[in-house]
Design an enzyme around this catalytic site. Structure first.
Site, short mmCIF file in Angstrom:
data_model
loop_
_atom_site.label_atom_id
_atom_site.label_comp_id
_atom_site.label_asym_id
_atom_site.label_seq_id
_atom_site.Cartn_x
_atom_site.Cartn_y
_atom_site.Cartn_z
CD GLU A 27 -2.56 -0.92 2.53
OE1 GLU A 27 -2.67 -0.69 3.37
OE2 GLU A 27 -3.94 -2.17 2.24
CG HIS A 51 -5.73 -0.20 5.01
ND1 HIS A 51 -4.41 -0.46 5.44
CD2 HIS A 51 -7.17 -0.18 6.70
CE1 HIS A 51 -4.54 -1.52 6.41
NE2 HIS A 51 -6.32 -1.45 6.45
CB ILE A 52 -11.27 3.85 3.57
CG1 ILE A 52 -12.05 3.53 2.64
CG2 ILE A 52 -10.27 4.80 3.27
CD1 ILE A 52 -12.85 4.10 2.10
N GLY A 53 -11.23 1.06 6.13
CA GLY A 53 -12.18 0.49 6.35
C GLY A 53 -12.92 0.75 7.97
P1 NAI Z 1 -10.06 -10.09 15.77
O1 NAI Z 1 -9.03 -11.13 16.34
O2 NAI Z 1 -10.76 -9.76 16.78
O3 NAI Z 1 -10.45 -11.86 14.72
C1 NAI Z 1 -9.68 -11.75 14.35
C2 NAI Z 1 -10.59 -13.95 13.66
O4 NAI Z 1 -10.14 -14.69 13.25
C3 NAI Z 1 -10.73 -14.49 15.46
O5 NAI Z 1 -12.10 -14.57 15.52
C4 NAI Z 1 -9.70 -15.62 15.08
O6 NAI Z 1 -9.56 -16.79 15.79
C5 NAI Z 1 -9.91 -15.75 13.64
N1 NAI Z 1 -8.82 -16.24 13.05
C6 NAI Z 1 -7.24 -16.26 13.41
N2 NAI Z 1 -6.64 -16.83 11.97
C7 NAI Z 1 -7.68 -17.95 11.02
C8 NAI Z 1 -7.59 -18.85 10.40
N3 NAI Z 1 -5.95 -19.07 10.41
N4 NAI Z 1 -8.56 -19.15 9.68
C9 NAI Z 1 -9.92 -19.17 10.41
N5 NAI Z 1 -10.00 -17.70 11.45
C10 NAI Z 1 -9.12 -17.34 12.12
O7 NAI Z 1 -9.93 -9.37 15.41
P2 NAI Z 1 -10.76 -8.01 14.18
O8 NAI Z 1 -10.58 -6.52 14.71
O9 NAI Z 1 -12.21 -8.85 14.12
O10 NAI Z 1 -10.54 -7.84 12.90
C11 NAI Z 1 -9.77 -8.48 11.67
C12 NAI Z 1 -9.22 -8.68 10.24
O11 NAI Z 1 -9.64 -6.96 10.35
C13 NAI Z 1 -7.96 -7.59 10.97
O12 NAI Z 1 -6.79 -8.66 10.43
C14 NAI Z 1 -7.52 -5.81 11.62
O13 NAI Z 1 -6.38 -6.32 10.94
C15 NAI Z 1 -8.87 -5.83 10.52
N6 NAI Z 1 -8.69 -4.41 10.34
C16 NAI Z 1 -8.99 -4.09 8.95
C17 NAI Z 1 -9.14 -2.51 8.86
C18 NAI Z 1 -9.68 -1.71 7.67
O14 NAI Z 1 -9.56 0.05 8.07
N7 NAI Z 1 -9.66 -2.26 6.38
C19 NAI Z 1 -9.80 -1.90 10.58
C20 NAI Z 1 -9.22 -2.80 11.30
C21 NAI Z 1 -8.78 -4.03 11.40
#
Ligand code: NAI
Length: 401
Positions: free
Chosen positions: A261, A284-286
Site C-alpha cells: 500500500e 484502506h478506509i475500512g
Molecule cells: P479479531 O482478532 O477480533 O478476530 C479475528 C478472528 O480471526 C478471530 O476470531 C480468530 O480466531 C480468527 N482467525 C485467526 N486465524 C484464523 C484462520 N487461520 N482461519 C480462520 N479464522 C482465523 O480481529 P478483528 O478486530 O475482527 O479484525 C480482523 C481483521 O480486520 C484484522 O486483520 C485487522 O487487521 C483488520 N482490520 C482492518 C481495518 C481496515 O481499515 N480495513 C480496520 C480494523 C481492522
C-alpha cells in the site's frame, strides 16, 4: 495526581483532551507529528505521550525521557514505537484495537450491496455519460448466503448486520466461537466457500492466513459469487483473484487492503485489479470514520486514566497485563523491576521492616520485567516507595492512591 502532564500530538480527537482534563490531568494538544529531536525536547515537560501513526517514538527518545509514565497510540498499529525499548524503561504502550470495528462492518455491508448491483462500474460510467440501464446480473442481497471467515470482533458484527437484512450467515473460524443469531458454523473453509454467495475475510495477518485465498480457494467458490477483503492485504493472492474475475468465475470483489500500500496520500497506488469489471478498490478506509476517531480518543484516554490512577495495564501491548479492583482504605504501590530472582523478596522485606501490612499483592512478569501491584496499610506509602525505588533492580516505583 493533577500534576501529571500529558502531551497529545497529531491532532488526536479533542474528546481525549476533554476526558483527561475531566480526570484532573494537564493536557496540551499539538497538530503535527514532531520529529525525533523536537519530541525529545518536548517530552522534558510531560510524563505521558499520545501519538497517532506518524510520530516515531525511538529508542533514543525513550532513553532520554525515562520519566515517561506511558505512551498511547491513538490508532491500531504500534510499530511506530520501539516497544522493546519502552518495556526496558518500564513504560507501557497502549492502543485502540477495536474502536473501529463497527466502521469496518458497515463498509462490508455497503460493499455487498454495491457488488450485487454493480454500483462501482455503473457510477463510473454515468460520470462519463454512459447510461447502463439493465437488470441483468443485478440482484438483491436478501436470501443470499454470506460466508464470514474469521468470526472475531468485526466478523461477528457483520454477521448481526447481515442477518437483519435477510441474509443467511455461515462462518468459519480457527477457534470455537459462539454463533450469534441464526449464524451457522462451518467445520471447514471449503464447506463455507462452496455455499456462499458472498465471502468476506476478517482474519488477522499471521503465517497461517498468508495467501489463505488463492487459486484453489477461488475455484472452490460458487460460480458468480463475490469476495470482500477488508482484513489484511497478505491474505489474498491478488494475481489469482484477477484470474478468477477475468474468467468470470467470480462476479466481482471489493478490496480495501493490499499486499503493498502507498505510504502516504501523495504516493501513486498501483494494483493488477485496476480496470477489472465490477471491482471496488478502496484505500484502506475500512476503519476510517469520524466515529472511530472519537471512539479511539475515548478508548486510549480511558487506558491512561486506568493506568495513571489505579495501575491497570490491561490492553498494554508490550507490558504484563494486570487489572485489579480498587481497594478502599489501602494505599497502592506500583513497581516495575527487572525480572530477576529475589526482587520480590527484597521488596517484601522493606515492607515488613516498616511494619506495614500487605493487603493484596499481584505480580505479573514477562521475560524482561516484573510488574508488581501492591495494596498496603501504611501511612508512609510514599516513604516505602522511595525505599523500593532505591533497589538496584527497580525500574520505577509509584504510589497511585
Ligand atoms: P479479531 O482478532 O477480533 O478476530 C479475528 C478472528 O480471526 C478471530 O476470531 C480468530 O480466531 C480468527 N482467525 C485467526 N486465524 C484464523 C484462520 N487461520 N482461519 C480462520 N479464522 C482465523 O480481529 P478483528 O478486530 O475482527 O479484525 C480482523 C481483521 O480486520 C484484522 O486483520 C485487522 O487487521 C483488520 N482490520 C482492518 C481495518 C481496515 O481499515 N480495513 C480496520 C480494523 C481492522
Amino acid at each position: 495526581m493533577s500534576a501529571i502532564k500529558i502531551l497529545l500530538v497529531e491532532n488526536i480527537h479533542e474528546v481525549a483532551k476533554e476526558k483527561l482534563i475531566e480526570e484532573g490531568f494537564l493536557v496540551d494538544l499539538i497538530p503535527h507529528a514532531p520529529a525525533e529531536e523536537e519530541l525529545n525536547q518536548l517530552l522534558k515537560n510531560y510524563q505521558v505521550l499520545g501519538i497517532r501513526s506518524k510520530t516515531e517514538v525511538t529508542k533514543k527518545v525513550l532513553q532520554n525521557n525515562t520519566h515517561l509514565l506511558a505512551v498511547g497510540c491513538f490508532c491500531i498499529g504500534t510499530n511506530q514505537v520501539d516497544l522493546k525499548a519502552a518495556l526496558v524503561e518500564g513504560i507501557p504502550v497502549f492502543n485502540a484495537p477495536h474502536s473501529n470495528t463497527r466502521s469496518v462492518a458497515e463498509l462490508v455491508i455497503a460493499e455487498m450491496i454495491s457488488l450485487s448491483r454493480q454500483l462501482g462500474d455503473r457510477n463510473t460510467k454515468a460520470h462519463i455519460g454512459e447510461w447502463i440501464k439493465s437488470a441483468v446480473g443485478s440482484r438483491e442481497v436478501r436470501g443470499k448466503t454470506l460466508g464470514i471467515i474469521g468470526y472475531g470482533h468485526i466478523g461477528s458484527q457483520v454477521s448481526v448486520l447481515a442477518e437483519s437484512m435477510g441474509l443467511r450467515v455461515v462462518f468459519f473460524d480457527s477457534i470455537k466461537k459462539l454463533p450469534l443469531g441464526n449464524a451457522m458454523v462451518m467445520s471447514t473453509l471449503e464447506d463455507l466457500l462452496k455455499i456462499s454467495d458472498f465471502v468476506t475475510l476478517h482474519v488477522p495477518e499471521t503465517l497461517e492466513t498468508k495467501d489463505m485465498m488463492g487459486a484453489k480457494e477461488f475455484a472452490a467458490m460458487k460460480q458468480g459469487s463475490y469476495l470482500i477483503n477488508a482484513s489484511r492485504g497478505t491474505v489474498v493472492v491478488i494475481e489469482d483473484l484477477v484470474q478468477a474475475l477475468k474468467s468470470k468465475h467470480l462476479a466481482g470483489c471489493a478490496i480495501d487492503v493490499f499486499p503493498e500500500e502507498p505510504a502516504s496520500n501523495k504516493e501513486k497506488f498501483k494494483s493488477p485489479l485496476q480496470g477489472v469489471d465490477n471491482v471496488i478498490l478502496t484505500p484502506h478506509i475500512g476503519g476510517s470514520t469520524e466515529e472511530a476517531q472519537y471512539a479511539i480518543g475515548l478508548e486510549v484516554a480511558e487506558s491512561f486514566r486506568r493506568y495513571l490512577k489505579i495501575g491497570s495495564t490491561s490492553g498494554a501491548v508490550n507490558f504484563p497485563n494486570v487489572d485489579l479492583p480498587v481497594k478502599h482504605g489501602a494505599s497502592r504501590l506500583l513497581n516495575v523491576h527487572k525480572n530477576q530472582p529475589g526482587v520480590l523478596g527484597e521488596i517484601n522485606s522493606i515492607i515488613s521492616k516498616a511494619g506495614a501490612n500487605i493487603e493484596g499483592q499481584y505480580l505479573s512478569t514477562n521475560e524482561t520485567i516484573g510488574y508488581l501491584v501492591m495494596d498496603v496499610h501504611s501511612s508512609h506509602a510514599q516513604g516505602l516507595a522511595t525505599e523500593i525505588e532505591k533497589l538496584s533492580r527497580s525500574i520505577r516505583t509509584r504510589v497511585v492512591f
